[in-house]
Design a protein around this motif. Structure first.
Motif, PDB file in Angstrom:
ATOM      1  N   UNK A  19      42.985  43.017  76.719  1.00  0.00           N
ATOM      2  CA  UNK A  19      43.223  42.627  78.125  1.00  0.00           C
ATOM      3  C   UNK A  19      42.339  41.721  79.020  1.00  0.00           C
ATOM      4  N   UNK A  20      40.957  42.296  78.568  1.00  0.00           N
ATOM      5  CA  UNK A  20      39.988  41.363  79.071  1.00  0.00           C
ATOM      6  C   UNK A  20      40.063  39.874  78.685  1.00  0.00           C
ATOM      7  N   UNK A  21      40.273  39.719  77.424  1.00  0.00           N
ATOM      8  CA  UNK A  21      40.472  38.241  76.675  1.00  0.00           C
ATOM      9  C   UNK A  21      41.572  37.406  77.476  1.00  0.00           C
ATOM     10  N   UNK A  22      42.732  38.307  77.608  1.00  0.00           N
ATOM     11  CA  UNK A  22      43.956  37.579  78.170  1.00  0.00           C
ATOM     12  C   UNK A  22      43.689  37.287  79.597  1.00  0.00           C
ATOM     13  N   UNK A  23      43.063  38.022  80.279  1.00  0.00           N
ATOM     14  CA  UNK A  23      42.705  37.481  81.635  1.00  0.00           C
ATOM     15  C   UNK A  23      41.677  36.563  81.753  1.00  0.00           C
ATOM     16  N   UNK A  24      40.816  36.636  80.840  1.00  0.00           N
ATOM     17  CA  UNK A  24      39.827  35.264  80.606  1.00  0.00           C
ATOM     18  C   UNK A  24      40.491  34.126  80.146  1.00  0.00           C
ATOM     19  N   UNK A  25      41.548  34.111  79.213  1.00  0.00           N
ATOM     20  CA  UNK A  25      42.297  32.972  78.686  1.00  0.00           C
ATOM     21  C   UNK A  25      43.075  32.519  79.905  1.00  0.00           C
ATOM     22  N   UNK A  26      43.683  33.246  80.704  1.00  0.00           N
ATOM     23  CA  UNK A  26      44.658  32.657  81.694  1.00  0.00           C
ATOM     24  C   UNK A  26      43.785  32.067  82.758  1.00  0.00           C
ATOM     25  N   UNK A  27      42.687  32.444  83.138  1.00  0.00           N
ATOM     26  CA  UNK A  27      41.650  31.957  84.074  1.00  0.00           C
ATOM     27  C   UNK A  27      41.324  30.557  83.811  1.00  0.00           C
ATOM     28  N   UNK A  28      40.693  30.348  82.373  1.00  0.00           N
ATOM     29  CA  UNK A  28      40.364  29.127  81.838  1.00  0.00           C
ATOM     30  C   UNK A  28      41.463  28.164  81.319  1.00  0.00           C
ATOM     31  N   UNK A  29      42.665  28.786  81.127  1.00  0.00           N
ATOM     32  CA  UNK A  29      43.871  27.578  80.611  1.00  0.00           C
ATOM     33  C   UNK A  29      44.723  27.704  81.436  1.00  0.00           C
ATOM     34  N   UNK A  30      45.900  26.801  81.402  1.00  0.00           N
ATOM     35  CA  UNK A  30      46.788  26.904  82.080  1.00  0.00           C
ATOM     36  C   UNK A  30      48.031  27.214  80.971  1.00  0.00           C
ATOM     37  N   UNK A  80      53.175  27.317  62.307  1.00  0.00           N
ATOM     38  CA  UNK A  80      52.886  28.558  62.997  1.00  0.00           C
ATOM     39  C   UNK A  80      51.630  29.245  62.389  1.00  0.00           C
ATOM     40  N   UNK A  81      51.451  29.143  61.266  1.00  0.00           N
ATOM     41  CA  UNK A  81      50.065  29.457  60.792  1.00  0.00           C
ATOM     42  C   UNK A  81      48.958  28.990  61.433  1.00  0.00           C
ATOM     43  N   UNK A  82      48.879  27.664  61.823  1.00  0.00           N
ATOM     44  CA  UNK A  82      47.979  26.912  62.094  1.00  0.00           C
ATOM     45  C   UNK A  82      47.805  27.262  63.457  1.00  0.00           C
ATOM     46  N   UNK A  83      49.117  27.487  64.212  1.00  0.00           N
ATOM     47  CA  UNK A  83      48.865  27.962  65.779  1.00  0.00           C
ATOM     48  C   UNK A  83      48.099  29.311  65.616  1.00  0.00           C
ATOM     49  N   UNK A  84      48.532  30.260  65.052  1.00  0.00           N
ATOM     50  CA  UNK A  84      48.158  31.573  65.180  1.00  0.00           C
ATOM     51  C   UNK A  84      46.594  31.454  64.546  1.00  0.00           C
ATOM     52  N   UNK A  85      46.341  30.809  63.820  1.00  0.00           N
ATOM     53  CA  UNK A  85      44.938  30.674  63.235  1.00  0.00           C
ATOM     54  C   UNK A  85      43.955  29.997  64.578  1.00  0.00           C
ATOM     55  N   UNK A  86      44.451  29.180  65.294  1.00  0.00           N
ATOM     56  CA  UNK A  86      44.029  28.411  66.363  1.00  0.00           C
ATOM     57  C   UNK A  86      43.791  29.820  67.549  1.00  0.00           C
ATOM     58  N   UNK A  87      44.615  30.436  67.510  1.00  0.00           N
ATOM     59  CA  UNK A  87      44.717  31.579  68.599  1.00  0.00           C
ATOM     60  C   UNK A  87      43.547  32.467  68.341  1.00  0.00           C
ATOM     61  N   UNK A  88      43.399  32.797  66.958  1.00  0.00           N
ATOM     62  CA  UNK A  88      42.280  33.745  66.547  1.00  0.00           C
ATOM     63  C   UNK A  88      40.882  33.167  66.563  1.00  0.00           C
ATOM     64  N   UNK A  89      40.829  31.617  66.239  1.00  0.00           N
ATOM     65  CA  UNK A  89      39.573  31.149  66.663  1.00  0.00           C
ATOM     66  C   UNK A  89      39.156  31.283  68.065  1.00  0.00           C
ATOM     67  N   UNK A  90      40.082  31.048  68.971  1.00  0.00           N
ATOM     68  CA  UNK A  90      39.809  31.418  70.409  1.00  0.00           C
ATOM     69  C   UNK A  90      39.122  32.457  70.723  1.00  0.00           C
ATOM     70  N   UNK A  91      39.928  33.462  70.093  1.00  0.00           N
ATOM     71  CA  UNK A  91      39.308  35.049  70.343  1.00  0.00           C
ATOM     72  C   UNK A  91      38.130  35.301  70.003  1.00  0.00           C
ATOM     73  N   UNK A  92      37.738  34.756  68.419  1.00  0.00           N
ATOM     74  CA  UNK A  92      36.446  34.723  67.894  1.00  0.00           C
ATOM     75  C   UNK A  92      35.319  34.160  68.680  1.00  0.00           C
ATOM     76  N   UNK A  93      35.556  33.034  69.217  1.00  0.00           N
ATOM     77  CA  UNK A  93      34.855  32.222  70.337  1.00  0.00           C
ATOM     78  C   UNK A  93      34.450  33.174  71.569  1.00  0.00           C
ATOM     79  N   UNK A  94      35.546  33.699  72.185  1.00  0.00           N
ATOM     80  CA  UNK A  94      35.279  34.392  73.270  1.00  0.00           C
ATOM     81  C   UNK A  94      34.364  35.782  72.966  1.00  0.00           C
ATOM     82  N   UNK A  95      34.594  36.470  71.723  1.00  0.00           N
ATOM     83  CA  UNK A  95      33.745  37.539  71.343  1.00  0.00           C
ATOM     84  C   UNK A  95      32.399  37.297  71.174  1.00  0.00           C
TER      85      UNK A  95
END
Length: 134
Positions: A19-30, A80-95
């Motif tokens: 939930x905190x990551x999604x709030x952060x992501x929405x704040x920095x990305x459109x 789709x795999x490439x897209x989901x890998x990208x989303x996971x990379x963003x999460x890992x970068x955030x963590x």
């Protein structure tokens, strides 16, 4: 004089982190609702994987990430795999960068083209040296 106890690593609630990551992501990305839905799907699946595997969020490593991606992405198309890998990379970068929950920036180790992490890729392609035959 009282002795100070070393701080024990706490087990983080992945739902709260999500939930905190999604709030952060929405704040920095459109991002639109469809993209947020996909990101939520990936982050929730990663949290479920960690829970089922009994892996603490603070203890993840690149092998865990690679195992998750291999299992999670198995039934999806390459794009789709490439897209989901990208989303996971963003999460890992955030963590790593924003929350300091993981010790290493695993996002940089996730290969952008396959589900094999870079540390494994270099080991696979290193050929043993053999004498040349003249």
């Amino acid at each position: 004089m009282a002795k100070l106890k070393p701080k024990q690593p706490t087990d983080y609630d992945m739902d709260q982190v999500r939930l905190e990551y999604l709030a952060y992501f929405q704040k920095i990305q459109q991002s639109g609702p469809a993209q947020i839905g996909c990101i939520t799907r990936v982050v929730k699946a990663f949290g479920d994987y960690l829970q089922k595997s009994r892996i603490k969020l603070t203890g993840i490593n690149i092998e865990h990430v690679d195992d998750f991606l291999a299992a999670f992405n198995a039934s999806y198309a390459k794009t789709t795999q490439r897209l989901y890998r990208s989303y996971l990379r963003c999460l890992l970068r955030y963590l790593y960068n924003e929350r300091n929950l993981i010790k290493q920036n695993l996002a940089d180790l996730v290969d952008r083209t396959t589900n094999v992490c870079q540390s494994q890729t270099t080991a696979i392609f290193k050929a043993p040296s053999s004498p040349s035959i003249v």
